[in-house]
Design a protein around this motif. Structure first.
Motif, PDB file in Angstrom:
ATOM      1  N   SER A 203      68.199 -43.761 -40.898  1.00  0.00           N
ATOM      2  CA  SER A 203      68.156 -43.260 -42.269  1.00  0.00           C
ATOM      3  C   SER A 203      69.554 -43.332 -42.870  1.00  0.00           C
ATOM      4  O   SER A 203      70.556 -43.236 -42.168  1.00  0.00           O
ATOM      5  N   ALA A 204      69.599 -43.510 -44.191  1.00  0.00           N
ATOM      6  CA  ALA A 204      70.862 -43.595 -44.919  1.00  0.00           C
ATOM      7  C   ALA A 204      70.821 -42.634 -46.086  1.00  0.00           C
ATOM      8  O   ALA A 204      69.771 -42.476 -46.731  1.00  0.00           O
ATOM      9  N   GLY A 205      71.962 -41.967 -46.364  1.00  0.00           N
ATOM     10  CA  GLY A 205      71.927 -40.935 -47.383  1.00  0.00           C
ATOM     11  C   GLY A 205      73.152 -40.809 -48.244  1.00  0.00           C
ATOM     12  O   GLY A 205      74.172 -41.472 -48.029  1.00  0.00           O
ATOM     13  N   THR A 206      73.044 -39.924 -49.240  1.00  0.00           N
ATOM     14  CA  THR A 206      74.146 -39.660 -50.149  1.00  0.00           C
ATOM     15  C   THR A 206      75.242 -38.827 -49.501  1.00  0.00           C
ATOM     16  O   THR A 206      76.281 -38.607 -50.110  1.00  0.00           O
ATOM     17  N   ASP A 207      74.999 -38.353 -48.280  1.00  0.00           N
ATOM     18  CA  ASP A 207      76.048 -37.652 -47.532  1.00  0.00           C
ATOM     19  C   ASP A 207      76.970 -38.644 -46.841  1.00  0.00           C
ATOM     20  O   ASP A 207      77.759 -38.269 -45.970  1.00  0.00           O
ATOM     21  N   SER A 208      76.862 -39.925 -47.215  1.00  0.00           N
ATOM     22  CA  SER A 208      77.727 -41.005 -46.709  1.00  0.00           C
ATOM     23  C   SER A 208      77.510 -41.286 -45.233  1.00  0.00           C
ATOM     24  O   SER A 208      78.421 -41.753 -44.555  1.00  0.00           O
ATOM     25  N   THR A 209      76.324 -41.010 -44.727  1.00  0.00           N
ATOM     26  CA  THR A 209      76.052 -41.250 -43.310  1.00  0.00           C
ATOM     27  C   THR A 209      74.832 -42.130 -43.108  1.00  0.00           C
ATOM     28  O   THR A 209      73.933 -42.195 -43.951  1.00  0.00           O
ATOM     29  N   VAL A 210      74.832 -42.805 -41.970  1.00  0.00           N
ATOM     30  CA  VAL A 210      73.653 -43.471 -41.421  1.00  0.00           C
ATOM     31  C   VAL A 210      73.367 -42.802 -40.088  1.00  0.00           C
ATOM     32  O   VAL A 210      74.274 -42.634 -39.262  1.00  0.00           O
ATOM     33  N   LYS A 211      72.126 -42.390 -39.886  1.00  0.00           N
ATOM     34  CA  LYS A 211      71.749 -41.701 -38.661  1.00  0.00           C
ATOM     35  C   LYS A 211      70.643 -42.467 -37.949  1.00  0.00           C
ATOM     36  O   LYS A 211      69.760 -43.032 -38.604  1.00  0.00           O
ATOM     37  N   VAL A 212      70.686 -42.479 -36.618  1.00  0.00           N
ATOM     38  CA  VAL A 212      69.681 -43.153 -35.807  1.00  0.00           C
ATOM     39  C   VAL A 212      69.102 -42.150 -34.822  1.00  0.00           C
ATOM     40  O   VAL A 212      69.847 -41.477 -34.097  1.00  0.00           O
ATOM     41  N   TRP A 213      67.762 -42.043 -34.800  1.00  0.00           N
ATOM     42  CA  TRP A 213      67.077 -41.113 -33.901  1.00  0.00           C
ATOM     43  C   TRP A 213      66.165 -41.861 -32.931  1.00  0.00           C
ATOM     44  O   TRP A 213      65.527 -42.856 -33.305  1.00  0.00           O
ATOM     45  N   ASP A 214      66.059 -41.335 -31.715  1.00  0.00           N
ATOM     46  CA  ASP A 214      65.037 -41.755 -30.764  1.00  0.00           C
ATOM     47  C   ASP A 214      63.821 -40.875 -31.031  1.00  0.00           C
ATOM     48  O   ASP A 214      63.879 -39.657 -30.843  1.00  0.00           O
ATOM     49  N   ILE A 215      62.706 -41.474 -31.478  1.00  0.00           N
ATOM     50  CA  ILE A 215      61.539 -40.659 -31.853  1.00  0.00           C
ATOM     51  C   ILE A 215      60.682 -40.281 -30.647  1.00  0.00           C
ATOM     52  O   ILE A 215      59.732 -39.512 -30.788  1.00  0.00           O
ATOM     53  N   ARG A 216      61.002 -40.808 -29.467  1.00  0.00           N
ATOM     54  CA  ARG A 216      60.279 -40.374 -28.273  1.00  0.00           C
ATOM     55  C   ARG A 216      60.722 -38.973 -27.864  1.00  0.00           C
ATOM     56  O   ARG A 216      59.943 -38.194 -27.323  1.00  0.00           O
TER      57      ARG A 216
END
Length: 236
Positions: A203-216
Protein backbone atom coordinates in the motif's frame (compact mmCIF):
# COMPACT_ATOMS: atom_id res chain seq x y z
CA UNK A 1 29.26 0.20 -18.18
CA UNK A 2 25.81 1.56 -17.36
CA UNK A 3 22.98 -0.90 -17.92
CA UNK A 4 19.74 -0.04 -19.70
CA UNK A 5 17.85 -0.26 -16.42
CA UNK A 6 20.13 2.33 -14.84
CA UNK A 7 20.05 4.62 -17.85
CA UNK A 8 16.58 4.41 -19.43
CA UNK A 9 15.81 6.10 -22.72
CA UNK A 10 12.48 7.37 -24.05
CA UNK A 11 11.05 4.74 -26.37
CA UNK A 12 7.73 6.28 -27.36
CA UNK A 13 5.95 9.57 -26.77
CA UNK A 14 2.15 9.71 -26.97
CA UNK A 15 0.49 13.10 -27.16
CA UNK A 16 -3.24 13.68 -27.53
CA UNK A 17 -4.90 14.33 -24.16
CA UNK A 18 -6.02 17.88 -23.46
CA UNK A 19 -5.49 17.77 -19.68
CA UNK A 20 -3.68 15.89 -16.90
CA UNK A 21 -3.22 12.14 -17.50
CA UNK A 22 -4.51 10.28 -14.43
CA UNK A 23 -3.99 6.57 -15.23
CA UNK A 24 -2.30 4.22 -17.71
CA UNK A 25 -2.43 0.46 -18.31
CA UNK A 26 -0.75 -1.89 -20.80
CA UNK A 27 -2.82 -4.32 -22.84
CA UNK A 28 -1.62 -7.86 -21.89
CA UNK A 29 -0.85 -8.38 -25.59
CA UNK A 30 1.75 -5.58 -25.22
CA UNK A 31 0.53 -3.95 -28.42
CA UNK A 32 -1.55 -1.18 -26.84
CA UNK A 33 -1.52 1.31 -23.99
CA UNK A 34 -4.67 2.83 -22.47
CA UNK A 35 -4.71 6.19 -20.72
CA UNK A 36 -7.33 8.17 -18.82
CA UNK A 37 -7.33 11.91 -18.33
CA UNK A 38 -8.97 14.86 -16.63
CA UNK A 39 -10.17 15.77 -20.15
CA UNK A 40 -12.90 13.08 -19.71
CA UNK A 41 -11.46 10.90 -22.48
CA UNK A 42 -10.02 7.41 -22.63
CA UNK A 43 -7.31 6.95 -25.25
CA UNK A 44 -5.91 3.69 -26.59
CA UNK A 45 -2.48 3.97 -28.21
CA UNK A 46 -1.14 1.37 -30.64
CA UNK A 47 2.59 0.69 -30.57
CA UNK A 48 2.83 0.09 -34.32
CA UNK A 49 3.50 3.53 -35.84
CA UNK A 50 1.19 2.93 -38.79
CA UNK A 51 -1.80 2.23 -36.52
CA UNK A 52 -3.87 5.15 -35.29
CA UNK A 53 -4.75 5.95 -31.69
CA UNK A 54 -8.38 5.80 -30.56
CA UNK A 55 -10.04 8.53 -28.52
CA UNK A 56 -13.09 7.25 -26.61
CA UNK A 57 -15.66 9.89 -25.65
CA UNK A 58 -18.59 9.18 -23.34
CA UNK A 59 -17.68 10.10 -19.78
CA UNK A 60 -19.08 13.41 -18.58
CA UNK A 61 -16.17 14.15 -16.21
CA UNK A 62 -12.56 13.19 -15.54
CA UNK A 63 -11.43 9.59 -16.07
CA UNK A 64 -9.70 8.50 -12.85
CA UNK A 65 -8.63 4.91 -13.65
CA UNK A 66 -8.27 2.59 -16.67
CA UNK A 67 -7.72 -1.18 -16.80
CA UNK A 68 -7.47 -3.77 -19.57
CA UNK A 69 -9.18 -7.13 -19.16
CA UNK A 70 -6.83 -10.15 -18.91
CA UNK A 71 -7.66 -11.10 -22.51
CA UNK A 72 -7.01 -7.56 -23.71
CA UNK A 73 -10.33 -7.54 -25.55
CA UNK A 74 -11.95 -4.98 -23.23
CA UNK A 75 -10.81 -1.88 -21.38
CA UNK A 76 -12.65 -0.42 -18.38
CA UNK A 77 -12.65 3.21 -17.26
CA UNK A 78 -13.75 4.75 -13.97
CA UNK A 79 -14.82 8.37 -13.78
CA UNK A 80 -15.67 11.34 -11.63
CA UNK A 81 -19.10 11.22 -13.33
CA UNK A 82 -19.90 8.30 -10.94
CA UNK A 83 -19.89 5.67 -13.71
CA UNK A 84 -17.70 2.88 -15.05
CA UNK A 85 -17.60 2.16 -18.78
CA UNK A 86 -16.49 -0.86 -20.79
CA UNK A 87 -14.99 -0.33 -24.25
CA UNK A 88 -13.66 -2.52 -27.06
CA UNK A 89 -10.15 -1.09 -27.57
CA UNK A 90 -10.09 -1.67 -31.34
CA UNK A 91 -13.50 -0.19 -32.16
CA UNK A 92 -14.34 3.46 -31.67
CA UNK A 93 -17.99 3.13 -30.75
CA UNK A 94 -20.50 2.97 -27.95
CA UNK A 95 -19.59 1.78 -24.46
CA UNK A 96 -21.43 -0.21 -21.82
CA UNK A 97 -22.18 1.91 -18.73
CA UNK A 98 -22.21 0.60 -15.15
CA UNK A 99 -24.19 2.81 -12.75
CA UNK A 100 -24.52 2.15 -9.01
CA UNK A 101 -21.97 4.40 -7.32
CA UNK A 102 -23.17 7.72 -5.94
CA UNK A 103 -19.81 9.56 -6.09
CA UNK A 104 -16.52 9.63 -8.02
CA UNK A 105 -15.23 6.17 -9.00
CA UNK A 106 -11.49 6.13 -8.25
CA UNK A 107 -10.39 2.62 -9.19
CA UNK A 108 -11.33 -0.25 -11.51
CA UNK A 109 -9.87 -3.77 -11.73
CA UNK A 110 -10.68 -7.04 -13.53
CA UNK A 111 -10.56 -10.46 -11.88
CA UNK A 112 -7.93 -12.78 -13.36
CA UNK A 113 -10.60 -14.75 -15.27
CA UNK A 114 -12.01 -11.52 -16.72
CA UNK A 115 -15.51 -12.32 -15.50
CA UNK A 116 -15.83 -9.77 -12.69
CA UNK A 117 -15.16 -6.05 -12.36
CA UNK A 118 -14.15 -4.39 -9.08
CA UNK A 119 -14.66 -0.67 -8.44
CA UNK A 120 -13.84 1.69 -5.57
CA UNK A 121 -15.49 5.04 -4.95
CA UNK A 122 -15.74 8.23 -2.92
CA UNK A 123 -19.16 6.93 -1.78
CA UNK A 124 -17.09 4.78 0.68
CA UNK A 125 -18.02 1.53 -1.07
CA UNK A 126 -16.37 -1.19 -3.14
CA UNK A 127 -18.63 -2.79 -5.75
CA UNK A 128 -18.46 -5.96 -7.83
CA UNK A 129 -20.07 -6.44 -11.24
CA UNK A 130 -20.41 -9.24 -13.78
CA UNK A 131 -18.68 -8.31 -17.02
CA UNK A 132 -20.66 -10.28 -19.60
CA UNK A 133 -24.13 -9.95 -18.04
CA UNK A 134 -23.22 -6.36 -17.10
CA UNK A 135 -24.97 -6.61 -13.74
CA UNK A 136 -24.21 -5.18 -10.31
CA UNK A 137 -23.50 -8.00 -7.81
CA UNK A 138 -22.87 -6.54 -4.33
CA UNK A 139 -21.11 -3.87 -2.27
CA UNK A 140 -18.48 -4.00 0.47
CA UNK A 141 -19.30 -1.21 2.90
CA UNK A 142 -17.06 -1.01 5.99
CA UNK A 143 -14.76 1.87 5.02
CA UNK A 144 -15.48 5.17 6.78
CA UNK A 145 -14.16 7.48 4.04
CA UNK A 146 -13.37 7.58 0.32
CA UNK A 147 -12.02 4.32 -1.12
CA UNK A 148 -9.22 5.23 -3.52
CA UNK A 149 -8.06 1.79 -4.65
CA UNK A 150 -9.24 -1.84 -4.68
CA UNK A 151 -7.64 -4.89 -6.30
CA UNK A 152 -8.35 -8.59 -6.72
CA UNK A 153 -5.89 -11.21 -5.52
CA UNK A 154 -4.33 -13.27 -8.36
CA UNK A 155 -6.72 -16.17 -7.66
CA UNK A 156 -9.73 -13.86 -7.27
CA UNK A 157 -10.64 -15.09 -3.78
CA UNK A 158 -9.56 -11.98 -1.90
CA UNK A 159 -9.85 -8.22 -2.36
CA UNK A 160 -7.61 -5.52 -0.89
CA UNK A 161 -8.75 -1.91 -0.54
CA UNK A 162 -7.21 1.37 0.60
CA UNK A 163 -9.10 4.38 1.91
CA UNK A 164 -8.94 7.94 3.19
CA UNK A 165 -9.95 6.46 6.56
CA UNK A 166 -6.21 5.53 6.75
CA UNK A 167 -6.87 1.79 6.66
CA UNK A 168 -6.13 -1.09 4.31
CA UNK A 169 -8.80 -3.80 4.37
CA UNK A 170 -8.64 -7.41 3.22
CA UNK A 171 -11.93 -8.97 2.10
CA UNK A 172 -13.12 -12.50 1.38
CA UNK A 173 -14.98 -12.32 -1.92
CA UNK A 174 -17.22 -15.32 -1.24
CA UNK A 175 -18.32 -14.46 2.29
CA UNK A 176 -18.31 -10.68 1.53
CA UNK A 177 -16.68 -10.14 4.93
CA UNK A 178 -13.71 -8.00 5.90
CA UNK A 179 -11.20 -10.56 7.22
CA UNK A 180 -8.55 -8.10 8.42
CA UNK A 181 -7.91 -4.36 8.75
CA UNK A 182 -4.42 -2.85 8.72
CA UNK A 183 -4.16 0.42 10.69
CA UNK A 184 -0.46 1.26 10.32
CA UNK A 185 -0.81 4.14 7.84
CA UNK A 186 -0.72 7.67 9.23
CA UNK A 187 -2.43 9.21 6.21
CA UNK A 188 -4.79 8.51 3.34
CA UNK A 189 -4.11 5.26 1.45
CA UNK A 190 -3.83 6.10 -2.26
CA UNK A 191 -3.01 2.73 -3.82
CA UNK A 192 -3.01 -0.98 -2.98
CA UNK A 193 -1.71 -4.02 -4.85
CA UNK A 194 -1.30 -7.79 -4.47
CA UNK A 195 2.04 -9.49 -5.04
CA UNK A 196 1.77 -11.98 -7.97
CA UNK A 197 2.19 -14.81 -5.44
CA UNK A 198 -0.97 -13.67 -3.65
CA UNK A 199 0.76 -13.89 -0.25
CA UNK A 200 1.63 -10.21 0.18
CA UNK A 201 -0.04 -6.84 -0.29
CA UNK A 202 1.51 -3.40 -0.69
CA UNK A 203 0.00 0.00 0.00
CA UNK A 204 1.08 3.58 -0.67
CA UNK A 205 -0.10 6.66 1.17
CA UNK A 206 -0.01 10.37 1.85
CA UNK A 207 2.09 9.63 4.94
CA UNK A 208 4.98 9.26 2.43
CA UNK A 209 5.28 5.52 3.01
CA UNK A 210 4.96 2.26 1.13
CA UNK A 211 4.10 -0.71 3.32
CA UNK A 212 4.24 -4.44 2.53
CA UNK A 213 2.32 -7.05 4.55
CA UNK A 214 2.34 -10.84 4.62
CA UNK A 215 -1.40 -11.66 4.60
CA UNK A 216 -0.84 -15.22 5.81
CA UNK A 217 0.22 -13.85 9.22
CA UNK A 218 -1.15 -10.29 8.82
CA UNK A 219 2.35 -9.08 9.61
CA UNK A 220 4.08 -5.91 8.39
CA UNK A 221 7.13 -7.03 6.42
CA UNK A 222 8.59 -3.86 4.96
CA UNK A 223 8.20 -0.13 5.50
CA UNK A 224 9.63 2.33 2.99
CA UNK A 225 9.69 6.10 3.49
CA UNK A 226 9.55 8.41 0.47
CA UNK A 227 10.17 12.15 0.19
CA UNK A 228 6.49 12.99 -0.36
CA UNK A 229 3.05 11.40 -0.72
CA UNK A 230 3.06 8.16 -2.75
CA UNK A 231 0.41 7.82 -5.47
CA UNK A 232 1.68 4.54 -6.98
CA UNK A 233 0.18 3.42 -10.30
CA UNK A 234 1.64 -0.06 -9.82
CA UNK A 235 3.28 -1.57 -6.74
CA UNK A 236 5.07 -4.88 -6.39
Amino acid sequence: MTSALEDPSLERHFKGHRDTVTSVDFNPNMKQLASGSMDSCLMVWNFKPQMRAYRFVGHKDAVMSVCFSPSGHLVASASRDKTVRLWIPSVKGESTVFKAHTATVRSVDFSSDGQTLLTASDDKTIKLWTVHRQKFLFSLNQHMNWVRSAKFSPDGRLIVSGSDDKTVKLWDRNSKECVHTFYEHGGFVNHVEFHPSGTCIASAGTDSTVKVWDIRMNKLLQHYTAHSAVNGETLL
